[in-house]
Write an enzyme that holds these catalytic residues in place. Structure first.
Site, PDB file in Angstrom:
ATOM      1  N   CYS A  46     -76.314  85.991 -26.192  1.00 56.88           N
ATOM      2  CA  CYS A  46     -76.521  87.174 -26.786  1.00 56.88           C
ATOM      3  C   CYS A  46     -78.297  87.025 -27.129  1.00 56.88           C
ATOM      4  CB  CYS A  46     -75.996  87.802 -27.753  1.00 56.88           C
ATOM      5  SG  CYS A  46     -76.796  89.981 -27.506  1.00 56.88           S
ATOM      6  N   CYS A  91     -79.275  90.107 -29.167  1.00 55.11           N
ATOM      7  CA  CYS A  91     -78.989  90.179 -31.024  1.00 55.11           C
ATOM      8  C   CYS A  91     -79.822  88.947 -32.153  1.00 55.11           C
ATOM      9  CB  CYS A  91     -77.040  89.327 -30.693  1.00 55.11           C
ATOM     10  SG  CYS A  91     -76.188  90.536 -29.801  1.00 55.11           S
ATOM     11  N   ASP A  92     -79.682  87.657 -31.243  1.00 56.03           N
ATOM     12  CA  ASP A  92     -80.534  86.921 -31.751  1.00 56.03           C
ATOM     13  C   ASP A  92     -82.111  86.178 -31.975  1.00 56.03           C
ATOM     14  OD1 ASP A  92     -77.523  86.776 -33.472  1.00 56.03           O
ATOM     15  OD2 ASP A  92     -77.015  85.602 -31.089  1.00 56.03           O
TER      16      ASP A  92
END
Length: 322
Positions: free
Chosen positions: A149, A152-153
């Site tokens: 993701c 997300c990161d």
């Protein structure tokens, strides 16, 4: 004192289970849309959200191809709008996860960590999960440089070099997003041509931070406390090499989340639920929508449309019974 034990038993049962007309498993675009349509039909649907409200779409930084948002909309924001609209008409969202499903008889039984639901109809919208490369070091370094993701990161890789594996829309979308943070994004694809749409391909090819490595697979992830390098292999020549990198983002397709229904509804060899044009499964009263039965389009708008169709079909099914 005269105790009514049968009454206590009945009360206990009512606390442990709940009867509903429509139970929706999953809260991605398909589940949200199904909830909206079922709620407008005054069926008071209950949605089991699982672990992620909004499904995979909630992990997308910007969705540019959903009608009505000419400037794009954040995946998380779109999911919240879906939820508010469905709740406005009476849908109820339960932040719980199904642990077992029994579709052998009606009412259908769905157990969660907190209770049991007895449903007159069920709509399966549990989506799909990202596939893994299944290579040495992948599991050990997940969360330590290996990710599925980018939204997300991505922030953790500011001014660092990262690798994206995949050649479809998701790989290029996430690769483009990573250029916001990373100093260099290398997209590795096992074939000699990308599968992504033309517009995404052009954007990626024109981005100065992105470079491509074709006909190549990642064979290993190496590093002590975090990702340090990758093992590579050219699928045509067999030549092996290594590539230093700070992060590995994997986007190589998905597997449908249908394990709970195995052997209960008809599925394809790949595990997707089989439905007809009205989203009906092989079990009367059970419907499926979204990526749980769509290995082809995998778009927010198509999943939402399928969810609406499933709810309409469920409504007609229940009305016919009455």
């Amino acid at each position: 004192m005269d105790f009514n034990l049968s009454g206590l038993s009945s009360a206990k049962r009512s606390l442990e289970s709940e009867r509903v007309k429509v139970l929706i498993l999953g809260a991605g675009p398909a589940g949200m849309s199904a909830a909206l349509y079922a709620a407008r039909a005054e069926l008071a649907p209950v949605v089991l959200t699982g672990t992620a409200l909004g499904g995979q779409a909630s992990l997308t930084h910007v969705i540019e191809n959903y009608p009505g948002f000419p400037e794009g909309v954040g995946g998380l924001e779109l999911g919240e709008l879906f939820q508010k609209q469905a709740e406005r008409f009476g849908a109820r969202f339960e932040f719980d996860t199904a642990t077992s499903v029994d579709l052998s008889k009606r009412p259908f039984s769905v157990k969660t960590y907190s209770k049991e639901y007895l449903a007159d109809s069920v709509i399966l919208t549990t989506g799909a999960s990202p596939n893994h490369l299944q290579i040495p070091g992948e599991v050990e370094l997940t969360g330590k440089g290996v990710s599925y993701c980018a939204t997300c990161d991505g922030w953790f890789f500011k001014d660092k070099k990262v690798v994206v594996v995949g050649g479809g829309d998701s790989a290029l979308e996430e690769g483009l997003f990573l250029t916001r943070f990373a100093s260099e994004v290398t997209i590795i694809h096992r074939r000699d041509q990308l599968r992504a749409g033309a517009i995404l391909q052009r954007r990626a090819q024109e981005n100065p931070k992105i470079r491509f490595v074709f006909d190549t697979v990642v064979t290993a992830v190496e590093g002590q406390k975090a990702v340090e390098r990758l093992g590579l292999k050219n699928v045509k020549t067999g030549e092996e090499s290594t590539l230093d990198t700070d992060g590995l983002f994997i986007f190589i397709g998905h597997t449908p989340n249908t394990q709970l229904y195995q052997g209960q509804v008809e599925m394809t060899p790949a595990g997707y639920v089989v439905t007809d044009m009205e989203m009906r499964t092989s079990v009367p009263g059970v419907y499926a929508a979204g990526e749980v039965n769509d290995p082809h389009f995998r778009q927010v708008i198509t999943s939402a449309g399928m969810g609406a169709a499933a709810a309409i079909s469920a409504t007609r099914f229940l009305e016919a019974e009455e």
